[in-house]
Scaffold this motif. Structure first.
Motif, PDB file in Angstrom:
ATOM      1  N   CYS A  30       0.842  -1.194   0.000  1.00 41.24           N
ATOM      2  CA  CYS A  30       0.000   0.000   0.000  1.00 41.24           C
ATOM      3  C   CYS A  30       0.875   1.240   0.000  1.00 41.24           C
ATOM      4  N   VAL A  31       0.449   2.268  -0.717  1.00 43.33           N
ATOM      5  CA  VAL A  31       1.143   3.555  -0.716  1.00 43.33           C
ATOM      6  C   VAL A  31       0.201   4.607  -0.150  1.00 43.33           C
ATOM      7  N   ALA A  32       0.632   5.209   0.945  1.00 44.60           N
ATOM      8  CA  ALA A  32      -0.138   6.293   1.548  1.00 44.60           C
ATOM      9  C   ALA A  32       0.531   7.619   1.202  1.00 44.60           C
ATOM     10  N   VAL A  33      -0.263   8.582   0.783  1.00 48.40           N
ATOM     11  CA  VAL A  33       0.221   9.924   0.482  1.00 48.40           C
ATOM     12  C   VAL A  33      -0.338  10.867   1.530  1.00 48.40           C
ATOM     13  N   LYS A  34       0.557  11.446   2.331  1.00 47.64           N
ATOM     14  CA  LYS A  34       0.167  12.286   3.470  1.00 47.64           C
ATOM     15  C   LYS A  34      -0.834  11.558   4.373  1.00 47.64           C
ATOM     16  N   GLY A  35      -0.585  10.258   4.555  1.00 44.52           N
ATOM     17  CA  GLY A  35      -1.407   9.456   5.452  1.00 44.52           C
ATOM     18  C   GLY A  35      -2.649   8.860   4.833  1.00 44.52           C
ATOM     19  N   TYR A  36      -2.975   9.254   3.599  1.00 45.38           N
ATOM     20  CA  TYR A  36      -4.190   8.773   2.942  1.00 45.38           C
ATOM     21  C   TYR A  36      -3.860   7.567   2.063  1.00 45.38           C
ATOM     22  N   PRO A  37      -4.541   6.433   2.256  1.00 44.59           N
ATOM     23  CA  PRO A  37      -4.259   5.234   1.453  1.00 44.59           C
ATOM     24  C   PRO A  37      -4.658   5.445   0.000  1.00 44.59           C
ATOM     25  N   THR A  74     -10.888  -5.989  17.545  1.00 43.05           N
ATOM     26  CA  THR A  74      -9.688  -5.939  18.382  1.00 43.05           C
ATOM     27  C   THR A  74      -8.557  -5.226  17.640  1.00 43.05           C
ATOM     28  N   LEU A  75      -7.410  -5.110  18.324  1.00 42.15           N
ATOM     29  CA  LEU A  75      -6.259  -4.441  17.735  1.00 42.15           C
ATOM     30  C   LEU A  75      -5.841  -5.132  16.443  1.00 42.15           C
ATOM     31  N   ILE A  76      -5.488  -4.330  15.445  1.00 41.91           N
ATOM     32  CA  ILE A  76      -5.002  -4.862  14.176  1.00 41.91           C
ATOM     33  C   ILE A  76      -3.952  -3.896  13.636  1.00 41.91           C
ATOM     34  N   LYS A  77      -2.949  -4.441  12.960  1.00 42.11           N
ATOM     35  CA  LYS A  77      -1.854  -3.606  12.467  1.00 42.11           C
ATOM     36  C   LYS A  77      -2.238  -2.957  11.129  1.00 42.11           C
ATOM     37  N   LYS A  78      -1.665  -1.808  10.876  1.00 41.20           N
ATOM     38  CA  LYS A  78      -2.059  -1.026   9.698  1.00 41.20           C
ATOM     39  C   LYS A  78      -1.578  -1.634   8.389  1.00 41.20           C
ATOM     40  N   TRP A  79      -0.495  -2.431   8.422  1.00 38.60           N
ATOM     41  CA  TRP A  79      -0.077  -3.096   7.183  1.00 38.60           C
ATOM     42  C   TRP A  79      -1.088  -4.151   6.760  1.00 38.60           C
ATOM     43  N   ASP A  80      -1.949  -4.601   7.698  1.00 38.33           N
ATOM     44  CA  ASP A  80      -3.029  -5.522   7.359  1.00 38.33           C
ATOM     45  C   ASP A  80      -4.170  -4.822   6.630  1.00 38.33           C
ATOM     46  N   LEU A  81      -4.309  -3.530   6.839  1.00 39.22           N
ATOM     47  CA  LEU A  81      -5.493  -2.804   6.391  1.00 39.22           C
ATOM     48  C   LEU A  81      -5.267  -1.894   5.191  1.00 39.22           C
ATOM     49  N   CYS A  82      -4.062  -1.342   5.067  1.00 36.68           N
ATOM     50  CA  CYS A  82      -3.826  -0.223   4.163  1.00 36.68           C
ATOM     51  C   CYS A  82      -4.168  -0.535   2.706  1.00 36.68           C
ATOM     52  N   ALA A  83      -3.730  -1.675   2.197  1.00 32.88           N
ATOM     53  CA  ALA A  83      -3.963  -1.999   0.785  1.00 32.88           C
ATOM     54  C   ALA A  83      -5.452  -2.108   0.477  1.00 32.88           C
ATOM     55  N   GLY A  84      -6.180  -2.818   1.326  1.00 35.20           N
ATOM     56  CA  GLY A  84      -7.622  -2.935   1.130  1.00 35.20           C
ATOM     57  C   GLY A  84      -8.319  -1.596   1.258  1.00 35.20           C
ATOM     58  N   ASN A  85      -7.847  -0.774   2.181  1.00 31.44           N
ATOM     59  CA  ASN A  85      -8.396   0.566   2.358  1.00 31.44           C
ATOM     60  C   ASN A  85      -8.234   1.387   1.082  1.00 31.44           C
TER      61      ASN A  85
END
Length: 354
Positions: A193-200, A291-302
């Motif tokens: 995932c590539v986030a630009v200024k925090g935005y996926p 529950t807690l989940i890491k952001k590398w799990d979510l970013c690409a799908g986001n």
């Protein structure tokens, strides 16, 4: 007399040579003009580097192509390690819920390939990975990612160049490791995932055991392989289909039945990448995580959801920020939908634990 004839022959020869030279010269000049025009048209798509070779700006089209290549490289490694049954499974400890948190050679070797391939292709770009290198890692054999992808070129019309300091690349070299060790291959993905200024902004999810890659660029387009239609939005036959983690399916099921009725279908599954793709492809209406989940799990799908007009938020309804490597934990729960986010959110907010 002879001298005049010789001069005439000499002049004729030179004139002939001059004509031939001009034809060649015109062709050469034409080729150079064509090259300059192409170079000029693509100048906005190129990444710029400073005198040290570190990038100052990055072409998002090139980075998307590189991300696809990295995810697929990692996927080949994950596939081979599993098929050869050389997992060398170890434990990183326990999760907050007390479940085992395994790591395998598939995770580590995929990380090595993905991380260094992207680092070499885009020097200076910050890359955040779930895994870390062991000591004395030799990355000399890892080649840079390919930064040209035919599918991307055909789908995405224009490009953007972004300052390198605004970019964070999040990679998950092997999502659903627990399922990977159990040989539940359908849940396994590799993600970038590539986030630009925090935005996926750019997202890639690759299923190595199905040889399927989905990608999206928010505001630009998505992989042609993603067949998304409006008729897959909303509860099917007025029955909500909620996909949740296998590790806490029971807790979510109890709340979902109260929220949406006794006919609610709760689908246990492994891997955040798999679950988000299930929502995107219409196999589930919403993906909920408490529950807690890491952001590398979510970013690409986001990012892919953003490209399709869907949403991924915390259970409070706030966007997830991917701009800081030190803030890699998402503790506010997750709700991911392609349609009708505001319908599901208030009903599922009760899932959030204090």
């Amino acid at each position: 007399m002879e001298s005049k004839e010789t001069d005439a022959k000499f002049l004729k020869m030179n004139l002939g040579a001059t004509v031939r030279l001009n034809k060649f010269g015109l062709a050469l000049i034409g080729g150079m003009i064509f090259f300059i025009v192409v170079l000029y048209r693509n100048s906005g798509s190129s990444s710029q580097s400073n005198y040290e070779g570190r990038l100052t700006t990055v072409s998002l089209k090139r980075l998307l192509s590189g991300a696809i290549d990295a995810a697929e490289r990692g996927g080949k490694i994950v596939y081979n390690v599993r098929v050869q049954a050389t997992l060398n499974e170890q434990s990183k400890g326990k999760t907050k819920e007390g479940a085992n948190d395994p790591v395998t050679d598939g995770d580590l070797k995929s990380h090595l390939a993905m991380f260094y391939a992207l680092s070499k292709a885009f020097p200076g770009v910050e890359i955040i990975s779930e895994e870390h290198d062991k000591s004395n890692v030799d990355a000399s054999t890892v080649s840079p990612t390919e930064t040209f992808n035919v599918e991307v070129e055909r789908t995405i019309v224009d490009d953007e160049s972004i300052p390198v300091e605004d970019i964070r690349v999040w990679i998950d070299p092997l999502d659903a490791t627990q399922e990977y060790t159990e040989n539940l291959r359908q849940y396994v993905t590799t993600m970038v995932c590539v986030a630009v200024k925090g935005y996926p902004t750019l997202g890639v999810i690759h299923k190595p055991f199905e040889n399927f890659t989905a990608w999206g660029w928010a505001g630009k387009g998505v992989s042609p392989k993603l067949r998304v239609t409006k008729d897959q939005g909303g509860p099917k036959d007025d029955i909500a289909h909620i996909i949740v983690s296998r590790s806490h399916a029971g807790d979510v099921k109890d709340v979902a039945l109260k929220a949406f009725g006794e006919n609610t279908v709760v689908i246990p599954a492994g891997g955040a990448g798999f679950k988000t793709l299930a929502v995107i492809q219409g196999d589930a209406d919403a993906y909920a995580h408490v529950t807690l989940i890491k952001k590398w799990d979510l970013c690409a799908g986001n990012a892919i959801l953003n490209a399709l007009g869907g949403k991924m938020t915390t259970l409070k309804g706030t966007d997830i920020d991917y701009g800081n490597r030190d803030e890699y934990k998402n503790q506010g729960g997750v709700l991911a939908t392609l349609y009708q986010h505001d319908f599901y959110l208030p009903k599922l907010q009760v899932l959030q634990k204090s």
